[in-house]
Enzyme design. Structure first.
Site, mmCIF file in Angstrom:
data_model
loop_
_atom_site.group_PDB
_atom_site.id
_atom_site.type_symbol
_atom_site.label_atom_id
_atom_site.label_comp_id
_atom_site.label_asym_id
_atom_site.label_seq_id
_atom_site.Cartn_x
_atom_site.Cartn_y
_atom_site.Cartn_z
ATOM 1 N N LYS A 169 46.331 19.616 55.598
ATOM 2 C CA LYS A 169 45.831 20.473 56.770
ATOM 3 C C LYS A 169 44.890 19.600 57.508
ATOM 4 O O LYS A 169 43.514 19.674 57.621
ATOM 5 C CB LYS A 169 44.803 21.762 55.817
ATOM 6 C CG LYS A 169 45.684 22.485 55.376
ATOM 7 C CD LYS A 169 44.892 23.934 55.081
ATOM 8 C CE LYS A 169 45.792 25.090 54.410
ATOM 9 N NZ LYS A 169 46.527 24.774 53.312
ATOM 10 N N ASP A 227 56.479 30.328 56.224
ATOM 11 C CA ASP A 227 55.086 30.550 55.227
ATOM 12 C C ASP A 227 54.554 31.773 55.981
ATOM 13 O O ASP A 227 54.185 31.908 56.878
ATOM 14 C CB ASP A 227 54.410 29.210 55.277
ATOM 15 C CG ASP A 227 52.698 29.710 54.842
ATOM 16 O OD1 ASP A 227 52.313 28.798 54.003
ATOM 17 O OD2 ASP A 227 52.449 30.718 55.140
#
Ligand code: GDD
Ligand code: MG
Length: 364
Positions: A169, A227
């Site tokens: 991330k 996802d």
């Protein structure tokens, strides 16, 4: 080595997350159990794992653990044996794997699948095992390519597949090739994860392995992958399953414009399409349109209402002429006539949106 389905592989399934970005849908049910094309999200992944030769799955649970056992029991229905291991306090992805490993039976050199529980994927798990064994890797990650890698672990690989860097991330990702959340770990390495404290696979374990030159391989498979972390992704996942854009062995029927649940009543001049799922006992009244949406059990869509790319929760009521676009209406909420819900609006369960209180205007 025979064909993979004759093998007896084990998997650890990570399902201890809270799914906060999917609220209010996940207020009463964990994300992996949300109904998708009529079955819990996880069921697609479990059926695929079973088809790839997985026989024993250890569920690493934390949040609402008992609901998983209620849905899947001992796994018999899916041709699996399921063991449940629950953390008292969430231990993070790596800590959960370590904690769940107490229930594994594999030997130190055997491959064990580790699965994120909120993924819908068409990738070839058997080919991933083959790549893992061919490379004699310690860890093999399924990698895919996404448009916006900032929400994922970005993974840089060498030409031979060896992972060079793993960065979770980052606002400035090193590549658009990302961790797809399906790993194979050599069992012995799981036993080396520190026990009894939170550990993150993504922030701690993978960077440590790379620093120590542990061989981690990236297995690129560009098959369908999603996802299911946001409301938009959830709606997309349901529609793609119905339309057959991703094959699921858990579904008897795919490749249809809509799935209509038992006892649902759709007026002859209503339109239901775009891979929508209409739950049991739903009413879709005259002139209403439901396009690319999920309408859960017992909900009502009144005359001339238009629902697109949205979720209407169990027992919710959408009034006459109401527009619901890219929105979530929680269970048993009521949206009265005259409202327009658009652009990511989320209505909490049992709320009542009264006459014309929400309207979008392009003049603002
Ligand atoms: N048992 C347990 N305990 N499970 C957990 C815990 C925990 O403390 N924390 C997270 N999980 C589970 C979640 O339920 C989910 O199935 C999985 O671990 C990954 O957690 P997410 O919270 O969904 O992570 P993410 O989606 O932000 O990122 C992960 O997945 C991406 C792919 O979808 C990372 O692995 C990224 O690197 C990856 O790209
Ligand atoms: Mg996730």
């Amino acid at each position: 080595m025979g064909d993979s389905s004759s093998r007896s592989l084990e998997a650890i399934l990570l399902v201890g997350g809270q799914g906060t970005r999917l609220r209010p849908l996940t207020m009463s049910i964990p994300k992996p159990l949300l109904p998708t094309a009529g079955v819990p999200l996880l069921e697609h992944q479990l059926a695929r794992a079973a088809a790839a030769g997985v026989r024993h799955v250890v569920f690493a649970t934390a949040y609402r653990a008992e609901m998983f056992a209620e849905s899947f029991g001992d796994g018999d229905r899916l041709g699996l044996e399921i063991t449940y291991v629950t953390e008292d306090v969430p231990l993070g992805t790596g800590g959960a794997i370590r904690n769940a490993s107490a229930a594994l039976r594999s030997g130190p050199d055997d491959p064990v699948f580790i699965l994120n529980g909120d993924i819908i994927s068409g990738h070839d798990m058997t080919a991933q095992i083959a790549a893992h064994e061919k490379a004699d890797a310690v860890v093999t990650l399924h990698l895919t390519t996404v448009e916006d890698p900032r929400r994922y672990g970005s993974v840089l690989t060498e030409a031979d597949g060896r992972v060079k860097a793993f960065i979770e991330k980052s606002p400035t990702p090193i590549t658009d090739q990302v961790n797809a959340g399906c790993y194979i770990f050599r069992r012995g390495v799981i036993d080396e994860i520190p026990a009894g404290r939170p550990v993150s696979v993504e922030y701690e374990l993978f960077p440590k392995f790379l620093a120590e030159s542990v061989p981690i391989i990236g297995h690129v498979d560009p098959a369908y992958w999603l996802d299911v972390g946001t409301p938009a992704a959830f709606v997309q996942c349901c529609c793609d399953l119905t339309l057959g854009r991703v094959r699921s062995p858990a579904l008897p029927v795919q490749g249809v414009p809509a799935l209509i649940g038992e006892g649902a009543v759709i007026a002859p001049d209503a339109q239901v399409a775009g891979g929508s799922t209409i739950g049991g006992g739903v009413l879709v009244a005259s002139g209403a349109v439901v396009d690319g949406s999920v309408v859960m059990d017992g909900a009502e869509i009144a005359e001339e209402a238009k629902v697109s790319r949205s979720v209407v929760g169990r027992g919710a009521r959408i009034g006459p002429g109401v527009v619901v676009e890219d929105a979530i209406v929680g269970d048993e909420a009521v949206v009265e006539a005259g409202n327009e819900l658009r652009g990511g609006v989320r209505i909490w369960p049992r709320s009542v949106i009264s006459d014309t209180s929400i309207r979008f205007s392009s003049d603002m």
